[in-house]
Enzyme design. Structure first.
Site, PDB file in Angstrom:
ATOM      1  N   ILE A 179       0.831  -1.204   0.000  1.00  0.00           N
ATOM      2  CA  ILE A 179       0.000   0.000   0.000  1.00  0.00           C
ATOM      3  C   ILE A 179       0.871   1.262   0.000  1.00  0.00           C
ATOM      4  O   ILE A 179       0.356   2.360  -0.001  1.00  0.00           O
ATOM      5  CB  ILE A 179      -1.002  -0.024   1.171  1.00  0.00           C
ATOM      6  CG1 ILE A 179      -0.304  -0.059   2.532  1.00  0.00           C
ATOM      7  CG2 ILE A 179      -1.928  -1.238   1.035  1.00  0.00           C
ATOM      8  CD1 ILE A 179      -1.291   0.026   3.715  1.00  0.00           C
ATOM      9  N   HIS A 237      -4.261  -4.497  -2.737  1.00  0.00           N
ATOM     10  CA  HIS A 237      -4.658  -4.362  -1.326  1.00  0.00           C
ATOM     11  C   HIS A 237      -4.837  -2.901  -0.921  1.00  0.00           C
ATOM     12  O   HIS A 237      -4.847  -2.587   0.265  1.00  0.00           O
ATOM     13  CB  HIS A 237      -3.634  -5.055  -0.417  1.00  0.00           C
ATOM     14  CG  HIS A 237      -3.655  -6.558  -0.522  1.00  0.00           C
ATOM     15  ND1 HIS A 237      -2.653  -7.369  -0.031  1.00  0.00           N
ATOM     16  CD2 HIS A 237      -4.569  -7.409  -1.072  1.00  0.00           C
ATOM     17  CE1 HIS A 237      -2.943  -8.640  -0.277  1.00  0.00           C
ATOM     18  NE2 HIS A 237      -4.099  -8.694  -0.925  1.00  0.00           N
ATOM     19  N   CYS A 257     -16.968  12.722   5.248  1.00  0.00           N
ATOM     20  CA  CYS A 257     -16.753  12.531   3.813  1.00  0.00           C
ATOM     21  C   CYS A 257     -17.271  13.766   3.069  1.00  0.00           C
ATOM     22  O   CYS A 257     -18.403  14.218   3.300  1.00  0.00           O
ATOM     23  CB  CYS A 257     -17.504  11.271   3.368  1.00  0.00           C
ATOM     24  SG  CYS A 257     -17.595  11.067   1.578  1.00  0.00           S
ATOM     25  N   GLY A 277       9.324 -10.843  -3.417  1.00  0.00           N
ATOM     26  CA  GLY A 277       9.250 -10.379  -2.034  1.00  0.00           C
ATOM     27  C   GLY A 277       7.913 -10.570  -1.356  1.00  0.00           C
ATOM     28  O   GLY A 277       7.425  -9.671  -0.686  1.00  0.00           O
ATOM     29  N   THR A 278       7.333 -11.758  -1.522  1.00  0.00           N
ATOM     30  CA  THR A 278       6.086 -12.035  -0.809  1.00  0.00           C
ATOM     31  C   THR A 278       6.152 -13.434  -0.218  1.00  0.00           C
ATOM     32  O   THR A 278       6.702 -14.351  -0.829  1.00  0.00           O
ATOM     33  CB  THR A 278       4.848 -11.828  -1.717  1.00  0.00           C
ATOM     34  OG1 THR A 278       3.667 -12.224  -1.016  1.00  0.00           O
ATOM     35  CG2 THR A 278       4.928 -12.587  -3.023  1.00  0.00           C
ATOM     36  N   LEU A 322      13.938 -13.251  -0.664  1.00  0.00           N
ATOM     37  CA  LEU A 322      15.100 -13.380   0.212  1.00  0.00           C
ATOM     38  C   LEU A 322      15.348 -14.845   0.584  1.00  0.00           C
ATOM     39  O   LEU A 322      16.481 -15.321   0.590  1.00  0.00           O
ATOM     40  CB  LEU A 322      14.871 -12.544   1.478  1.00  0.00           C
ATOM     41  CG  LEU A 322      16.066 -12.281   2.374  1.00  0.00           C
ATOM     42  CD1 LEU A 322      17.188 -11.582   1.621  1.00  0.00           C
ATOM     43  CD2 LEU A 322      15.646 -11.445   3.571  1.00  0.00           C
TER      44      LEU A 322
END
Ligand code: BJW
Length: 232
Positions: A89, A105, A132, A171-172, A198
């Site tokens: 995000i 996401h 809002c 990278g997940t 990694l």
């Protein structure tokens, strides 16, 4: 060459953005994934707002790394043949030069009105936010996808996975669905699959090619290899 790239928290780790499941995975004593739920927001909105407000503020202190920039170079070469999907995000892909990123996401720098579904660009804290601007309800929440909510852009992602020649996952941990299932989906439709992480992820066995090391080294090398193939 049609390519889908999926990134996760590991691509931003070397920029200084903490991952979810590495190290202690804690924020103020909470497991971060426990704060990222609709139930946590209903039970304790102040804590959840503080969690996202702190992460939004931290964006000003981090910069894209060579992995983000290499994917921007890939995008420049492939144009519409690249779909860059991120679970992150943060805005490091955009700041690294990728203008069209699908944030499945959600995004820290956006607010979602839970009453009318309007989205508003957002900077600064959301705790004690005004109502809002569209509907007047005091119902603004972080524009992120929590467990049990439907990720964004799924139709576009599935279509791209089914026509991809290459699927690359960076990278997940492979712990969260539906993103964790993309590799099997793409492979079933004939894509070559590669993991850059990694350490081996939970889904490593599903990839034809798994490479392990820091994203800042692996991603530029993989992009150079892919561009050489495209230009051959
Ligand atoms: C490096 C590195 C370096 C470190 N270089 N690498 C049972 C079975 C299957 C599924 C379910 C189930 N029960 C419930 C579900 C569904 C649920 C789910 O998956 N639960 C699991 C816990 C099992 N999923 C959902 O609810 C999703 N919605 C859904 O399924 O809707 C139904 C539907 C789907 C499709 C169509 C129609 C309907 C929603 C999931 C929402 C996830 N939200 C979060 C928080 C919000 C955003 C935020 O706050 O940031 O998203 S959770 C959190 O995890 C965040 C992340 O985007 C996401 C993934 O994390 P990620 O990126 O993988 O990070 P880490 O920390 O886990 O891993 C980092 C990796 O990087 C590690 O491997 C490191 O080694 C590596 N690394 N440094 C390279 N330098």
């Amino acid at each position: 060459m049609r390519v889908v790239v999926l990134t996760g928290a590991g691509i931003s780790a070397e920029s200084g953005v903490p991952t979810f499941r590495d190290a202690d995975g804690l924020w103020e004593g909470h497991r971060v994934t426990d704060v990222a739920t609709p139930e946590a927001f209903v039970a304790d909105p102040e804590t959840v707002h503080r969690f996202y407000d702190a992460r939004r503020a931290a964006l000003d202190t981090v910069e894209p790394n060579p992995a983000h920039r290499a994917l921007a170079e890939l995008g420049e070469a492939l144009g519409d043949d690249l779909l860059l999907v991120t679970q992150n995000i943060d805005d490091l892909h955009e700041r690294g030069g990728s203008p069209d990123v699908l944030h499945m996401h959600g995004r820290l720098r956006s607010a979602l009105c839970a009453a009318c579904d309007a989205r508003t660009p957002w900077e600064g804290p959301m705790l004690d936010a005004p109502p809002c601007a569209g509907c007047g309800e005091a119902a603004l929440r972080p524009d992120v996808v929590w467990f049990g909510e439907v990720p964004l852009g799924m139709d576009r992602i599935v279509e791209a996975l089914e026509s991809a020649e290459v699927f690359c996952c960076i990278g997940t941990s492979g712990a969260v669905y539906p993103a964790a299932g993309f590799v099997q989906h793409a492979a079933a439709y004939g894509a070559r699959t590669v993991e850059l992480n990694l350490v081996p992820s939970e889904g490593t066995a599903y990839f034809a090619d798994s490479r392990h090391g820091p994203a800042s080294a692996l991603v530029p090398a993989w992009v150079a290899e892919t561009l050489a193939e495209v230009r051959a």
